[in-house]
Write a protein that holds these residues in place. Structure first.
Motif, mmCIF file in Angstrom:
data_model
loop_
_atom_site.group_PDB
_atom_site.id
_atom_site.type_symbol
_atom_site.label_atom_id
_atom_site.label_comp_id
_atom_site.label_asym_id
_atom_site.label_seq_id
_atom_site.Cartn_x
_atom_site.Cartn_y
_atom_site.Cartn_z
ATOM 1 N N ASP A 211 7.876 -14.476 77.131
ATOM 2 C CA ASP A 211 6.594 -15.103 77.091
ATOM 3 C C ASP A 211 6.628 -16.403 77.676
ATOM 4 O O ASP A 211 5.505 -16.793 78.377
ATOM 5 C CB ASP A 211 6.017 -15.135 75.639
ATOM 6 C CG ASP A 211 5.576 -13.938 75.079
ATOM 7 O OD1 ASP A 211 5.377 -12.796 75.757
ATOM 8 O OD2 ASP A 211 5.396 -13.582 73.668
ATOM 9 N N ARG A 214 6.747 -16.084 81.367
ATOM 10 C CA ARG A 214 5.553 -15.666 81.957
ATOM 11 C C ARG A 214 4.769 -16.882 82.203
ATOM 12 O O ARG A 214 3.811 -17.172 83.151
ATOM 13 C CB ARG A 214 5.056 -14.526 81.048
ATOM 14 C CG ARG A 214 3.673 -13.930 81.696
ATOM 15 C CD ARG A 214 3.237 -12.549 81.281
ATOM 16 N NE ARG A 214 3.676 -12.621 79.710
ATOM 17 C CZ ARG A 214 4.575 -11.715 78.999
ATOM 18 N NH1 ARG A 214 5.293 -11.210 79.420
ATOM 19 N NH2 ARG A 214 4.388 -12.021 77.850
ATOM 20 N N GLN A 215 4.588 -17.724 81.248
ATOM 21 C CA GLN A 215 3.859 -18.923 81.196
ATOM 22 C C GLN A 215 4.080 -19.906 82.283
ATOM 23 O O GLN A 215 3.285 -20.500 82.954
ATOM 24 C CB GLN A 215 3.537 -19.394 79.801
ATOM 25 C CG GLN A 215 2.886 -18.705 78.737
ATOM 26 C CD GLN A 215 3.250 -19.319 77.318
ATOM 27 O OE1 GLN A 215 3.742 -20.331 77.202
ATOM 28 N NE2 GLN A 215 3.038 -18.357 76.360
ATOM 29 N N ARG A 217 5.900 -19.426 84.941
ATOM 30 C CA ARG A 217 5.825 -18.978 86.366
ATOM 31 C C ARG A 217 4.443 -18.796 86.583
ATOM 32 O O ARG A 217 3.925 -19.286 87.723
ATOM 33 C CB ARG A 217 6.369 -17.443 86.338
ATOM 34 C CG ARG A 217 7.829 -17.232 86.853
ATOM 35 C CD ARG A 217 8.273 -16.219 87.290
ATOM 36 N NE ARG A 217 8.165 -15.072 86.317
ATOM 37 C CZ ARG A 217 8.918 -14.768 85.428
ATOM 38 N NH1 ARG A 217 10.240 -15.198 85.564
ATOM 39 N NH2 ARG A 217 8.721 -13.602 84.593
ATOM 40 N N GLN A 239 2.292 -15.692 93.320
ATOM 41 C CA GLN A 239 2.950 -15.184 92.477
ATOM 42 C C GLN A 239 4.537 -15.082 93.030
ATOM 43 O O GLN A 239 5.394 -15.244 92.361
ATOM 44 C CB GLN A 239 2.565 -13.812 92.115
ATOM 45 C CG GLN A 239 1.024 -13.713 91.368
ATOM 46 C CD GLN A 239 1.266 -14.453 90.094
ATOM 47 O OE1 GLN A 239 2.384 -14.567 89.266
ATOM 48 N NE2 GLN A 239 0.241 -14.992 89.581
#
Length: 299
Positions: A211, A214-215, A217, A239
């Motif tokens: 998590d 993910r935040q 990046r 991305q």
């Protein structure tokens, strides 16, 4: 088995009396905000340890929270010893946050598996029973330490980029925050490295790790996307660019910690013998990252 809905009502009162947001209260009791929200909504039961931390942080009787009598008013708390007061003053959010901060410091210095609950209790000038009162097991402590590091990192990023002139400046500020220069930055990187190893073994920590990255990046990708819109970056895929840049940051930071001793003693396990012509310094890392951004992103 359903939890008494009046328990959730009493917890809401404690949060309201504290005068903070629900998220901030979750931070103070070192609890996942989503778990607190589900518990207040009736889809999840509070654990005994969570209720104990809520009562301790809110200054109410645990019995009152459970509907077993007691008082809702803030208790008169005896004055703690001088050393304990000093720790408490430096640990906004009460005893649970103090325990987490000392856990982070000790994990950074020794590694998670070398840190005993007795070591944490000594650092907090308290007993192991007091540690277990707030965190029943080592896994609870590890999860809380991860969340605290995530919150601290997020807060620092928000403060650092608040006055950035454009997306290019914002990305440079984010990069600067990742350079392990200060004792605090080196400690936090040491914790991350230890927790990455733990993530391979622990489902809960693994989810937190995923998590967080993910935040992180997504944050970098958003900055790059805005930079493309502002024409300060080339028209790249945000991305993919974020994935490559964050991977480079991780790898370089690992090299810095592994090959360059901390002159200020931030990494006690390192000595000057590990530093040589092949070492990677924090300045080397900074220069390499900026060069990479200029070569691949700067318009």
């Amino acid at each position: 088995m359903q939890q008494d809905p009046e328990v959730a009502d009493r917890v809401r009162k404690v949060i309201a009396d504290a005068g903070v947001t629900q998220r901030e209260f979750a931070r103070r009791i070192v609890m996942d905000p989503s778990k607190l929200s589900r518990s207040l909504g009736g889809t999840r039961r509070f654990t005994a340890a969570e209720l104990a931390r809520i009562a301790d942080t809110g200054g109410v009787d645990a019995g009152w929270l459970l509907g077993a009598g007691g008082r809702a008013e803030v208790r008169d708390v005896p004055s703690p010893p001088r050393r304990e007061r000093a720790f408490a003053a430096a640990a906004e959010g009460g005893r649970p946050l103090q325990i987490v901060r000392e856990t982070v410091r000790l994990v950074a210095e020794r590694g998670f598996h070398a840190v005993r609950v007795a070591d944490i209790a000594e650092a907090c000038a308290t007993s192991t029973a007091a540690i277990h009162y707030h965190f029943p097991g080592r896994d609870d402590l590890l999860e809380a330490a991860v969340r605290w590091c995530m919150d601290e990192d997020t807060a620092r990023r928000a403060a650092r980029v608040a006055d950035a002139a454009d997306a290019a400046d914002e990305l440079r500020q984010l990069i600067e925050l990742q350079i392990p220069r200060t004792p605090q930055q080196r400690w936090q990187w040491s914790v991350w490295l230890d927790l990455w190893a733990e993530a391979a073994r622990s489902t809960a920590v693994g989810r937190l790790h995923a998590d967080y990255y993910r935040q992180w990046r997504a944050t970098v990708a958003d900055v790059i996307r805005r930079g493309v819109d502002q024409s300060v970056f080339r028209p790249v895929d945000p991305q993919s660019a974020a994935l490559r840049l964050t991977a480079l940051i991780d790898g370089l930071a690992t090299q810095v910690l592994a090959t360059t001793p901390a002159a200020d003693g931030a990494n006690p396990g390192m000595d000057s013998a590990t530093s040589g012509t092949d070492s990677t310094t924090s300045d080397d890392m900074h220069e390499a990252l900026l060069a990479y951004v200029d070569a691949t992103l700067t318009a």
